[in-house]
Every structure is written in structure tokens, then in C-alpha cells.
Motif scaffolding. Sequence first.
Motif, PDB file in Angstrom:
ATOM      1  N   LEU A 245       0.836  -1.202   0.000  1.00  0.00           N
ATOM      2  CA  LEU A 245       0.000   0.000   0.000  1.00  0.00           C
ATOM      3  C   LEU A 245       0.870   1.250   0.000  1.00  0.00           C
ATOM      4  O   LEU A 245       0.965   1.976   0.993  1.00  0.00           O
ATOM      5  N   ASP A 246       1.501   1.503  -1.136  1.00  0.00           N
ATOM      6  CA  ASP A 246       2.356   2.681  -1.257  1.00  0.00           C
ATOM      7  C   ASP A 246       1.810   3.717  -2.230  1.00  0.00           C
ATOM      8  O   ASP A 246       2.461   4.732  -2.489  1.00  0.00           O
ATOM      9  N   ILE A 267      -5.278 -10.843   4.759  1.00  0.00           N
ATOM     10  CA  ILE A 267      -4.472  -9.832   4.076  1.00  0.00           C
ATOM     11  C   ILE A 267      -3.321  -9.406   4.979  1.00  0.00           C
ATOM     12  O   ILE A 267      -3.519  -9.095   6.156  1.00  0.00           O
ATOM     13  N   MET A 268      -2.113  -9.374   4.422  1.00  0.00           N
ATOM     14  CA  MET A 268      -0.939  -8.914   5.145  1.00  0.00           C
ATOM     15  C   MET A 268      -0.411  -7.645   4.478  1.00  0.00           C
ATOM     16  O   MET A 268      -0.220  -7.623   3.255  1.00  0.00           O
ATOM     17  N   LEU A 269      -0.174  -6.625   5.248  1.00  0.00           N
ATOM     18  CA  LEU A 269       0.511  -5.456   4.716  1.00  0.00           C
ATOM     19  C   LEU A 269       2.006  -5.768   4.657  1.00  0.00           C
ATOM     20  O   LEU A 269       2.587  -6.264   5.621  1.00  0.00           O
ATOM     21  N   VAL A 270       2.610  -5.505   3.508  1.00  0.00           N
ATOM     22  CA  VAL A 270       4.044  -5.741   3.334  1.00  0.00           C
ATOM     23  C   VAL A 270       4.650  -4.488   2.701  1.00  0.00           C
ATOM     24  O   VAL A 270       3.942  -3.683   2.095  1.00  0.00           O
ATOM     25  N   THR A 271       5.963  -4.352   2.826  1.00  0.00           N
ATOM     26  CA  THR A 271       6.601  -3.161   2.259  1.00  0.00           C
ATOM     27  C   THR A 271       7.302  -3.424   0.935  1.00  0.00           C
ATOM     28  O   THR A 271       7.360  -2.547   0.089  1.00  0.00           O
ATOM     29  N   ASP A 272       7.878  -4.615   0.736  1.00  0.00           N
ATOM     30  CA  ASP A 272       8.750  -4.864  -0.426  1.00  0.00           C
ATOM     31  C   ASP A 272       9.821  -3.776  -0.473  1.00  0.00           C
ATOM     32  O   ASP A 272      10.190  -3.272  -1.540  1.00  0.00           O
ATOM     33  N   ALA A 273      10.335  -3.430   0.706  1.00  0.00           N
ATOM     34  CA  ALA A 273      11.182  -2.254   0.864  1.00  0.00           C
ATOM     35  C   ALA A 273      12.577  -2.459   0.308  1.00  0.00           C
ATOM     36  O   ALA A 273      13.148  -3.536   0.356  1.00  0.00           O
ATOM     37  N   MET A 274      13.133  -1.358  -0.181  1.00  0.00           N
ATOM     38  CA  MET A 274      14.477  -1.314  -0.748  1.00  0.00           C
ATOM     39  C   MET A 274      15.387  -0.423   0.113  1.00  0.00           C
ATOM     40  O   MET A 274      14.940   0.178   1.091  1.00  0.00           O
ATOM     41  N   PRO A 275      16.673  -0.318  -0.229  1.00  0.00           N
ATOM     42  CA  PRO A 275      17.636   0.384   0.624  1.00  0.00           C
ATOM     43  C   PRO A 275      17.291   1.800   1.056  1.00  0.00           C
ATOM     44  O   PRO A 275      17.662   2.198   2.174  1.00  0.00           O
ATOM     45  N   PRO A 276      16.611   2.634   0.246  1.00  0.00           N
ATOM     46  CA  PRO A 276      16.402   4.016   0.692  1.00  0.00           C
ATOM     47  C   PRO A 276      15.524   4.186   1.923  1.00  0.00           C
ATOM     48  O   PRO A 276      15.508   5.289   2.499  1.00  0.00           O
ATOM     49  N   VAL A 277      14.779   3.146   2.340  1.00  0.00           N
ATOM     50  CA  VAL A 277      13.923   3.306   3.521  1.00  0.00           C
ATOM     51  C   VAL A 277      14.775   3.725   4.724  1.00  0.00           C
ATOM     52  O   VAL A 277      15.804   3.119   5.015  1.00  0.00           O
ATOM     53  N   LYS A 297       8.447   6.811  -4.958  1.00  0.00           N
ATOM     54  CA  LYS A 297       8.461   5.787  -6.010  1.00  0.00           C
ATOM     55  C   LYS A 297       9.897   5.444  -6.385  1.00  0.00           C
ATOM     56  O   LYS A 297      10.763   6.316  -6.462  1.00  0.00           O
ATOM     57  N   LEU A 298      10.146   4.143  -6.635  1.00  0.00           N
ATOM     58  CA  LEU A 298      11.445   3.675  -7.112  1.00  0.00           C
ATOM     59  C   LEU A 298      11.280   3.135  -8.518  1.00  0.00           C
ATOM     60  O   LEU A 298      10.436   2.266  -8.761  1.00  0.00           O
ATOM     61  N   MET A 299      12.099   3.639  -9.453  1.00  0.00           N
ATOM     62  CA  MET A 299      11.978   3.238 -10.843  1.00  0.00           C
ATOM     63  C   MET A 299      13.293   2.658 -11.352  1.00  0.00           C
ATOM     64  O   MET A 299      14.362   3.247 -11.188  1.00  0.00           O
ATOM     65  N   ALA A 300      13.193   1.478 -11.993  1.00  0.00           N
ATOM     66  CA  ALA A 300      14.338   0.869 -12.656  1.00  0.00           C
ATOM     67  C   ALA A 300      14.524   1.519 -14.023  1.00  0.00           C
ATOM     68  O   ALA A 300      13.603   2.163 -14.542  1.00  0.00           O
ATOM     69  N   PRO A 301      15.690   1.346 -14.647  1.00  0.00           N
ATOM     70  CA  PRO A 301      15.915   1.909 -15.980  1.00  0.00           C
ATOM     71  C   PRO A 301      14.882   1.444 -17.001  1.00  0.00           C
ATOM     72  O   PRO A 301      14.577   2.154 -17.960  1.00  0.00           O
ATOM     73  N   SER A 302      14.315   0.242 -16.801  1.00  0.00           N
ATOM     74  CA  SER A 302      13.309  -0.295 -17.721  1.00  0.00           C
ATOM     75  C   SER A 302      11.978   0.413 -17.611  1.00  0.00           C
ATOM     76  O   SER A 302      11.098   0.244 -18.459  1.00  0.00           O
ATOM     77  N   ALA A 306      10.644  -0.756  -8.878  1.00  0.00           N
ATOM     78  CA  ALA A 306      11.728  -1.569  -8.333  1.00  0.00           C
ATOM     79  C   ALA A 306      11.604  -1.612  -6.818  1.00  0.00           C
ATOM     80  O   ALA A 306      12.362  -0.981  -6.090  1.00  0.00           O
ATOM     81  N   GLY A 307      10.592  -2.350  -6.347  1.00  0.00           N
ATOM     82  CA  GLY A 307      10.336  -2.367  -4.916  1.00  0.00           C
ATOM     83  C   GLY A 307       9.754  -1.048  -4.469  1.00  0.00           C
ATOM     84  O   GLY A 307       9.146  -0.313  -5.262  1.00  0.00           O
ATOM     85  N   SER A 308       9.944  -0.709  -3.185  1.00  0.00           N
ATOM     86  CA  SER A 308       9.316   0.491  -2.655  1.00  0.00           C
ATOM     87  C   SER A 308      10.190   1.144  -1.598  1.00  0.00           C
ATOM     88  O   SER A 308      11.187   0.582  -1.144  1.00  0.00           O
ATOM     89  N   VAL A 309       9.796   2.347  -1.210  1.00  0.00           N
ATOM     90  CA  VAL A 309      10.362   2.998  -0.036  1.00  0.00           C
ATOM     91  C   VAL A 309       9.290   3.070   1.055  1.00  0.00           C
ATOM     92  O   VAL A 309       9.329   3.931   1.935  1.00  0.00           O
TER      93      VAL A 309
END
Length: 388
Positions: A245-246, A267-277, A297-302, A306-309
Amino acid sequence: MVENYWLACEAALIGRDWVRPAFLHICDGRIEQVSSQRPKGQPLVEAGAGLLVPGFIDVQVNGGGGVLLNDNPSLQGLRKIFAAHSQFGTTAMLPTLITDSLESMRSTADAIAEAVATGEPGIIGVHFEGPHMSVAKRGVHSPQYLRSISQAEMAVFARQDLGLKVITVAPEVVSPHQISELVAMGVRVCLGHSNANARQVQAALRAGASGFTHLYNGMSALTSREPGMVGTALADEDSWCGLILDGHHLHPLSAKLAIRAKGMDKIMLVTDAMPPVGTNDAEFSFYGEKVIRSGSKLMAPSGSLAGSVLDMAGAVRYAVKCLDLPLEDALLMASQCPAAFLGIQDSYGSLQVGRRADMLLLDKQLQVQHVWLAGQPWSLEKNNHEYC
């Protein structure tokens, strides 16, 4: 260090109900007693103004504090990731390895085993998100590492020193027989990053799969003639679904539909968090490519997400503010529901007698003010974000 005390607060979520005021007797890291009456002649600690709620449990945490687990599979890396997320109310987590080499899987397993053996705060197991996934729905997972299961990977999953084990697989890549083997090893199997049809998904569920990784994202969609993974997940009464839920991974109506179809308990809330958190970092390296942070928002070159913060407190606020959910439901989806999925609901996930005293104090804006791990205060660095 206080081992035996009473904690006083304005209100506490005890099970599914609020107790106002609330007094909790904490002894040896667990809740011994709950009362609405002030105890007499007992050491009393004032929690402060706010709501006392269960600590959050995140089953999908790729990184935080500037660390990506794939790049730093070590006890030090795990500590940095947990420190970043604990300030937002996460008191237990499954550090998550994104699709990678066998060597990385083994290194991660060794780090997790060390953390579990030494009782490292917050680290209760591991989540392997891949590498046994569909190329068609891989998202940002590197195709060079996608593969079927070999005995070498099975040996990693079979380890009994990793605490709680979760693996995300695609049922068109991993057979029902292999899923049954994984479940017999004590692994909780989630389905995701898959283009499977409903028949394949149902076979995986019958084999023992019990969850779906970040519902809607990276999976075959619901259509009129083919339910796909999304439709099968929504229709299944027994499995759990994770939601990110980002404000970017899901439309609010899609999130509402999932909660209405599955029921809040699944239902489970999850982050799928990446390094910037927990940092102000604007970019990081992932598979040798630069991922750019733009706001939340995290965006890959494609161009793919790319996950979330996202952090867990932010997910709870989003559920309340953007999905119009009762606060109690949002809190339970962040604590009691993931505990039930992991099978640890008798110790974690709720403020009840006999449970671990993993607790948070939230202010009126649902920002985390204080955290307790097993009854002990945990220091925080405030760095709050909004997603709605």
C-alpha cells in the motif's frame, strides 16, 4: 534494565478491542496481565500520550538503511536493515533475498542463521523471493538468475537453522510435488512472479502453498474466461495475500477489492522495501543498474517499479486514510495477520496475555513515537513519510 513493570497508556488494542485506559504488566519480555484499573503499589511506567498497539511484522523486506540484502548478506547488514525499519514500527521481519545466485542464497542463509542463533532483535527468519520464477512476470528480477529448483537450492531451503522460512515461486516453474517437498521442510510457500493459469495455481495450493506475494503485481491477471493467479487468489478462502500500500503498486479500488474478497484476516501489509527506507538516498545500485527514487516511487531503468520505499507505519496510514478502513483492521493486517500466516500468532502479533511485549505507541497522526521489543524500549530515529 527493567524486567518487571506495569505500563500505563491512554488506550491499548488488546486483541481486537480497545481498552481505555490500559495497564499492562510486563514481565520477562511478555505480557502477564492487562487491566483497565490502575494497579496499586506497583512500579508504573507511563507510556505517554497515544495509542499502544502491537508491533508490526513485515514478511517482505529487501533492504533499508542504505543496505540491500543481496549486496550485504551479513549480520551487520541485517542490523542496519532492521534499524531502519524499526523506527517505523516493525518489530519482527523476514529479510528478503531477491532472485540471485546460489552463492548469494547460501551467504544469506548463513547470515540469517547467525542472527537467529544469537537472538538478533527483529530477525525471525528469511524470505527467498525467487529464483524459481516466470520470465514473463519477472519484473525487475534478473533473468540471468531465474532457474528451476536443483538439489543445491533444496539443501538451502531444508536448513533448520533459519528460523521461519518463506519462498516465493511460480507454479509453472515449480511442480506440485516440489511444493509438497518444500512444505514438508517447514517452508511456507508463496506464489508470485508467475504467469500461471488458474488450474496451475489451484494445484499449487492443493500441494501446500499458502500465500501470494504482493497480490496483483507480477502475476497473471483476472479475466472473464481465465481467472489467472489474481482471480484464483481472491477466490481462495484459506491463503494469505500480501499488499503493498504505497500508492504506486495498487489502485485503491484494487486494494479494497482484495480486502473485501479475502477478508481482513487473510491480508498482510508488506513493504517490499528497498535500501532508501530510513534514508534520504535518491538512488541505489541493483543488479549493476541505477534505481532512481522519485518521491515515494522507485523506478528501474526499464521503467518498472523496483520495490518500494514504503514502511509499515506508512502502509497502516494509507489503509486508514486512502482505503477508509477502520484503524483496528489496518493495525491487525500489519501485525496479527502476518503472525497467523507465519504460524507464530501464539507469541507475536497481538497485545494479549502470554504474548511477547513487542509494542508501539502511535500519536493521533499514526506516527510511531515509541517502540518496545520484548518489553524493552527501543531507540528510534524519526524520519516519517507519507504515501497518500
